[in-house]
Design a protein around this motif. Structure first.
Motif, short mmCIF file in Angstrom:
data_model
loop_
_atom_site.label_atom_id
_atom_site.label_comp_id
_atom_site.label_asym_id
_atom_site.label_seq_id
_atom_site.Cartn_x
_atom_site.Cartn_y
_atom_site.Cartn_z
N TYR A 2 0.91 -1.03 0.33
CA TYR A 2 -0.10 0.10 0.26
C TYR A 2 1.03 1.30 -0.41
O TYR A 2 0.30 1.99 -0.98
N SER A 40 -3.44 -6.91 4.31
CA SER A 40 -4.93 -7.50 3.99
C SER A 40 -4.60 -7.03 2.03
O SER A 40 -4.82 -5.66 1.55
N ASN A 43 -6.89 -7.39 -0.28
CA ASN A 43 -8.17 -7.22 -0.52
C ASN A 43 -8.87 -5.64 -0.17
O ASN A 43 -9.45 -4.85 -0.68
N ALA A 44 -7.72 -5.53 0.81
CA ALA A 44 -8.31 -4.32 1.14
C ALA A 44 -7.12 -3.52 1.64
O ALA A 44 -6.58 -3.57 3.62
N GLN A 93 -5.64 -1.12 3.24
CA GLN A 93 -5.27 -0.36 4.07
C GLN A 93 -5.69 -0.44 5.20
O GLN A 93 -5.29 0.16 6.53
#
Length: 398
Positions: free
Chosen positions: A78, A192, A194-195, A197
């Motif tokens: 990220y 993660s 998939n997410a 943040q």
């Protein structure tokens, strides 16, 4: 004659300043060893270096230490973040070693070693980019009695018998790359995929690198009573009784012959944990002296009472050479696999590559490391983002 005495004193000082390993460090010049007077008419171009002396003329004193700082850049899937760190693999420290020789067969020793390690490479994270605490660690505070016939007895804080038995390494990249992977980047948190943040949960906190990647390297440094047997054919036994009713025993070995250097260790420890049983670990390293090719292997197992035992495997292939007149150059590529470390079903995989360049005339090593950490959490492959990490640093010994 005066010139010879001055030269001899300068040689003693130079030897002391270059010492890095306490066992082989040369003692500081005793208070009674005064330099000869300067001959009349001699022009001095520089002031003589200050000589450190022992407060007790019956004890020989040696002072040594190192500074080991690095820049770590990590991408967690990220964000990319830069950290200024002290290298936990071999942190910044200073030590005082005192020795006395009552006889040729007996040595009495003392060792005081303090780490000064702000912003530890094993602890910085996305949530703590710099650490508010200034890390002081009393690494060693011990007295020892070593007999050539009976072995060595150590009292106080220092290595337990099992400490470093999972980290035997002849590759010379171990200033930044060795079996205890989490010493570099151990505090980094997994996100993660998939997410991006969101951080991966781990009980009441978030999953970090050191939760997944463990070397199971014994009981570390503790207050203990330790005994080391005399060496026989390169083998010796060690055992320690550790604070908190803990204990361990280890077999250590080192030998050289037939064009190879070889070293290995195996240990069994009782960490007295409520949820875990005995701890087993071992490692070995082989260096072919003519080519510099080397192989290092390590493994550990932690018995678990309520789930499957935790395991770790590590392998490194290296090449050690002298490509320039500056000093040795060492290369290494490694792989580590862990299972059930943080939780049942977790699997961790890590790969890395490192290069270390020694600057012999300056007691300095420069190093680079790249590493990638990935986790398969409970069979859900691909749900956890891979952490990629790069490190540049330098260790200077004094």
């Amino acid at each position: 004659q005066q010139s010879q005495r001055l030269d001899a004193l300068q040689q003693q000082i130079t030897t002391l300043q270059q010492a890095a390993v306490p066992a082989s460090a040369k003692p500081a010049v005793a208070a009674s060893d005064k330099p000869a007077a300067t001959p009349a008419g001699t022009k001095l171009t520089a002031a003589a270096p200050t000589v450190v002396t022992s407060g007790n003329d019956k004890i020989k004193l040696a002072i040594s230490g190192q500074i080991n700082r690095a820049v770590l850049v990590a991408n967690d899937g990220y964000n990319s973040t830069l950290y200024h760190v002290d290298n936990t693999v071999s942190n910044s420290r200073f030590r005082l070693v005192g020795t006395a020789r009552p006889s040729q067969a007996l040595t009495i020793g003392t060792r005081l070693e303090i780490a000064v390690s702000p912003d530890r490479s094993s602890a910085v994270s996305q949530q703590n980019k710099y650490l508010s605490d200034t890390y002081f660690d009393q690494r060693w505070l011990e007295t020892s009695f070593e007999s050539t016939l009976l072995g060595k007895l150590s009292i106080g804080k220092g290595d337990t018998a099992s400490n470093t038995t999972a980290e035997v390494d002849l590759s010379r990249t171990d200033v930044v790359q060795y079996a205890s992977l989490a010493d570099m980047g151990g505090g980094l948190l997994f996100r993660s995929r998939n997410a991006p943040q969101a951080f991966i949960p781990n009980g009441t906190s978030q999953l970090k690198v050191s939760d997944v990647f463990k070397s199971y390297d014994g009981l570390s440094r503790q207050s203990r009573l330790r005994y080391d047997s005399p060496s026989l054919l390169g083998f010796h036994l060690a055992g320690s009784l550790v604070s908190g009713q803990r204990s361990d025993i280890a077999l250590l070995w080192g030998q050289e012959g037939y064009g190879f250097k070889m070293a290995g260790a195996f240990a069994v420890s009782n960490p007295k944990s409520d949820a875990a049983g005995l701890l087993y670990d071992g490692s070995c390293s082989l260096l072919h002296q003519a080519t510099g090719l080397n192989l290092t292997l390590s493994g550990g197992l932690q018995e678990q009472d309520l789930r499957q035992d935790s395991t770790s495997l590590y392998a490194k292939l290296g090449w050690l050479s002298r490509l320039t007149s500056l000093g040795y150059t060492a290369f290494g590529i490694d792989y580590s696999h862990t299972e059930h470390a943080a939780a049942q079903g977790d699997k961790g995989n890590a790969i890395g590559a490192a290069v270390v360049q020694a600057l012999d005339n300056y007691a300095t090593e420069l190093y680079l490391l790249y590493r990638a950490f990935s986790v398969d959490r409970g069979g859900t492959a691909g749900s956890v983002a891979t952490i990629n990490m790069g490190i540049f640093g330098a260790r200077v010994k004094f």
